[in-house]
Design an enzyme around this catalytic site. Sequence first.
Site, PDB file in Angstrom:
ATOM      1  N   HIS A 131      54.578 -11.132  14.035  1.00  0.00           N
ATOM      2  CA  HIS A 131      53.735 -11.459  15.185  1.00  0.00           C
ATOM      3  C   HIS A 131      52.351 -11.955  14.833  1.00  0.00           C
ATOM      4  CE1 HIS A 131      56.089 -10.077  18.680  1.00  0.00           C
ATOM      5  NE2 HIS A 131      56.685  -9.297  17.795  1.00  0.00           N
TER       6      HIS A 131
ATOM      7  N   LYS B 146      42.879 -11.538  28.218  1.00  0.00           N
ATOM      8  CA  LYS B 146      43.655 -11.187  27.024  1.00  0.00           C
ATOM      9  C   LYS B 146      42.817 -10.180  26.255  1.00  0.00           C
ATOM     10  CE  LYS B 146      43.699 -15.657  26.013  1.00  0.00           C
ATOM     11  NZ  LYS B 146      45.032 -15.968  25.513  1.00  0.00           N
ATOM     12  N   ARG B 147      43.385  -9.561  25.194  1.00  0.00           N
ATOM     13  CA  ARG B 147      42.567  -8.681  24.376  1.00  0.00           C
ATOM     14  C   ARG B 147      41.335  -9.430  23.875  1.00  0.00           C
ATOM     15  NH1 ARG B 147      44.603  -3.462  23.153  1.00  0.00           N
ATOM     16  NH2 ARG B 147      42.666  -3.349  21.967  1.00  0.00           N
TER      17      ARG B 147
ATOM     18  N   LYS C 193      40.424 -15.161  19.413  1.00  0.00           N
ATOM     19  CA  LYS C 193      40.741 -15.695  20.743  1.00  0.00           C
ATOM     20  C   LYS C 193      39.545 -16.418  21.363  1.00  0.00           C
ATOM     21  CE  LYS C 193      44.313 -12.161  21.739  1.00  0.00           C
ATOM     22  NZ  LYS C 193      45.502 -12.823  22.302  1.00  0.00           N
TER      23      LYS C 193
ATOM     24  N   LYS D 231      52.560 -17.311  31.627  1.00  0.00           N
ATOM     25  CA  LYS D 231      52.470 -16.771  32.995  1.00  0.00           C
ATOM     26  C   LYS D 231      51.621 -17.691  33.867  1.00  0.00           C
ATOM     27  CE  LYS D 231      52.281 -12.287  30.741  1.00  0.00           C
ATOM     28  NZ  LYS D 231      51.304 -11.294  30.241  1.00  0.00           N
TER      29      LYS D 231
ATOM     30  N   THR E 169      51.456 -15.339  25.378  1.00  0.00           N
ATOM     31  CA  THR E 169      52.403 -15.311  26.491  1.00  0.00           C
ATOM     32  C   THR E 169      51.659 -15.368  27.824  1.00  0.00           C
ATOM     33  OG1 THR E 169      52.401 -12.889  26.317  1.00  0.00           O
ATOM     34  CG2 THR E 169      54.275 -14.064  25.335  1.00  0.00           C
TER      35      THR E 169
HETATM   36  C1  LIG Z   1      50.642 -11.233  29.081  1.00  0.00           C
HETATM   37  C2  LIG Z   1      49.698 -10.142  28.768  1.00  0.00           C
HETATM   38  C3  LIG Z   1      49.026 -10.121  27.546  1.00  0.00           C
HETATM   39  C4  LIG Z   1      49.174 -11.207  26.504  1.00  0.00           C
HETATM   40  O1  LIG Z   1      48.193 -12.196  26.744  1.00  0.00           O
HETATM   41  P1  LIG Z   1      47.815 -13.302  25.657  1.00  0.00           P
HETATM   42  O2  LIG Z   1      46.947 -14.237  26.419  1.00  0.00           O
HETATM   43  O3  LIG Z   1      49.092 -13.947  25.240  1.00  0.00           O
HETATM   44  O4  LIG Z   1      47.110 -12.607  24.559  1.00  0.00           O
HETATM   45  C5  LIG Z   1      48.153  -9.077  27.295  1.00  0.00           C
HETATM   46  N1  LIG Z   1      47.948  -8.103  28.206  1.00  0.00           N
HETATM   47  C6  LIG Z   1      48.567  -8.105  29.395  1.00  0.00           C
HETATM   48  C7  LIG Z   1      48.275  -7.010  30.365  1.00  0.00           C
HETATM   49  C8  LIG Z   1      49.463  -9.111  29.722  1.00  0.00           C
HETATM   50  O5  LIG Z   1      50.088  -9.089  30.913  1.00  0.00           O
END
Ligand SMILES: *Cc1c(COP(=O)(O)O)cnc(C)c1O
Length: 835
Positions: free
Chosen positions: A368, A559-560, A565, A671, A667
């Site tokens: 990952h 995101k985190r 990022k 979304k 991911t």
């Molecule tokens: C989808 C999701 C992530 C992943 O987000 P990235 O932008 O791909 O880092 C992290 N936390 C939550 C709560 C999510 O729903």
Amino acid sequence: MKATPKATPSMPIADILAPLPEELRRHLYFTLGHFTDKADDAYYYRALATAVRDRVTKHWGATRKRFAESNERRVHYFSLEFLLGRSLNNAIQNLGLDEDARLALHQYGLKLEEIEESEPDAGLGNGGLGRLAACFLDSCANLQLPVVGYGIRYEFGMFHQYIEDGRQVEAPDHWLREGNPWEIERPENTRTIKFYGHTHRGINDQGKPFSKWVGTHDLLAVPYDMPIPGYKNETVNTLRLWKAEATDVFNLEEFNSGNYPDAVVQKNNAEQISMVLYPNDASENGKELRLKQQYFLVSASLQDVLAKWVDQHGDDFTDFGKLNCFQLNDTHPASAVPELMRLLMDEHGLDWDQAWKITSGCMAYTNHTLLPEALERWSVSLFSRLLPRLLEIIFEINERFLAEVTKLYPGDMELRRRVSLVEEGDQPHIRMAYLSIVGSFSVNGVAALHTELLKSGLFSDFYAMWPEKFNNKTNGVTQRRWLSHCNPDLRNLLYETIGTGWESDLGQIEKLVPYADDPAFQKKWSDVKQRNKQRLAQYVKANTGVEFNTSALFDVQVKRIHEYKRQLLNVLHVVHLYDRIRRGDTEGMVPRCVLIGGKAAPGYHVAKLIVKLINNVGSVVNSDPMNKDMLKLVFFPNYRVSSMEIICPGTELSEQISTAGKEASGTGNMKFMMNGALTIGTLDGANIEIREKAGEENFFLFGLDADGVVATKKDYDPNAIISKDEDIRRVMELIEGGHFNATEPGIFDLLTSGLRNPHDQWLTIADFRSYIDAQAEAAKTYSDQKLWNRMSILNSATSGWFSSDRTIGQYADEIWKAKPLGAAKSGAAQKNGKG
Ligand SMILES: *Cc1c(COP(=O)(O)O)cnc(C)c1O
């Protein structure tokens, strides 16, 4: 009077259940003992969840039976994280109980949407990796694949994030406090887990040498099963989560020596193992308790699988490898390789070669991350103390592996050193990624670019040796949660426009393409987005007090919080827009509401400082009188699955701005795309595939690509860029001049000196000009709403590839060789004569 049917053991289970409104009343009264008319929402939630769970359980039993009776390959998905979020609505939707649930609540004058809010998120994960595991389980159930998820039932999930004075404050997430109606304890499947002790070698009755792990401290792993319902297909899979408990024999000596209270205290020690999720995303940890968690999960789960095997097949393991497959979600469960070897040899009497053939033929590893600081290594000394027998096995795997290397590349001592499972040094360490590769038949990355970079970089020596092991499985997300459930208005527009098949076959969403330029459809499309923006604006107001203008561009990065990022790049852009407003240069600007959210690891100082900067810039920008609703910036606190369910439908511009080559897939990007956001992004992770599918004209691209990043690092001079570019210089001057921290001088120096450092790994300043220009292009496009709507529709319409159903279909065909299990044909299929 109605005759009561006589209950018999052969009476179909389905007949025992009354209509849902009655079941709700029954559970309120009899299960929860709530005797008055007026209850808290939490009671109604629990009663409804229990009533829905009963219906789920009916299919669960049938699915288990199909599993038990089939002789097809089973898959076990091992993950330290499952970021499930809420379960009630998901179960209602997947079982088609929406109308019934609404009716049931109506008798109390309640709405489903309100009751759902009482469910805490199951936050047993940090971010993308854990949410991926949850989407995968959903897709496995949708595809009726015989897959069991195995994880840990953490008492405390991902922490709650509060913002005080602009800074992140962490509070524990006691998600189980009010009980969990979605779990069933299975004490009869409890397993014993060993730690510490030493190895005893001997010769057995048949004159064969054997090893035994003795003198151990044991504890118990007690399973709790959660149902994973498939979409309207009468399939319910299982997520088995382990809780640590003390054994009764653990403290026998102390009980007997009269040390009763101390002995009872020891119970807590055992339970520590499943107490708390480590809150680090994309960084290794190195704490002893974390290694204990990993081994605890792996040993309990493998014993579970082996016990079922022995029940069915006795001690004949000939076909075990053919009929079982273990998918390791990152290296966190990598000790599955030596543990399966140990169990097969020490507990079931196989010799090394038989055990190795089975193990290396049924383990598959998903990588990952490319970040070197995230690659797990465990010190040999810790391993030898905690898991001495496993260490012996790892050493033997390494010896045999290095012998193979020497045969392939005689005399290449440098290569031997590079690929050894043991990193030499003052403190030798075990390289868990290498252990995973050597012990697996499949190694996959999670997006096309990521897999290529693994093959050419991090794992190139292994790729040269075993090219056939390596493959790509681009991540996906489930459209049931991330479109259908979270965006009901869009779901209904899709029903009305292209019908229903897309819910379990997202490829069908392509049928939207011909509508992209249809003015009537565009109107409906933008009305849906507008309502979702209103919902998001209310949510932002309720959680931050900040008012979002719903005619502005909603620009979102959630995101985190991590340097790679580049939330910092986003903030720099906001400061740039603010600077332009202050100097009266608003030519071509559109009103913008920028939302940033995400948790920082509690020990990650720089990430926490970025949170503080976002909050400080937000409060200055939002209150500046020059800024007449042109620009807002908020930090959204406690970002989690249930907040993403409101955020992604209301988003128009999705920020995917990582340094190229650092984000394995992403991911969140998927979304947003499904929900009609346009992406502004770098050529990183799955962004590349998103841009390919959507068409480059429907994506705002900027920045260096992965090769450009490598090349730029050779002679990177951020200070030269800053002094030559007026816009960038002014942004740096505002921040460095203390404009956003007048009362706390110097607090952001660490961030600004990082940006100016020629060794800045994240190349933020290198990409800043290109980012500003792409943002201006996005603004220009937004001012042409027809064009924007067209691009938005085309993004959703081409998001089919990013369904986790597609991803899981590929895992099943190409890695697992797993087949769907005996579909109890759905009513619809039977009516259509296909059953
Ligand atoms: C989808 C999701 C992530 C992943 O987000 P990235 O932008 O791909 O880092 C992290 N936390 C939550 C709560 C999510 O729903």
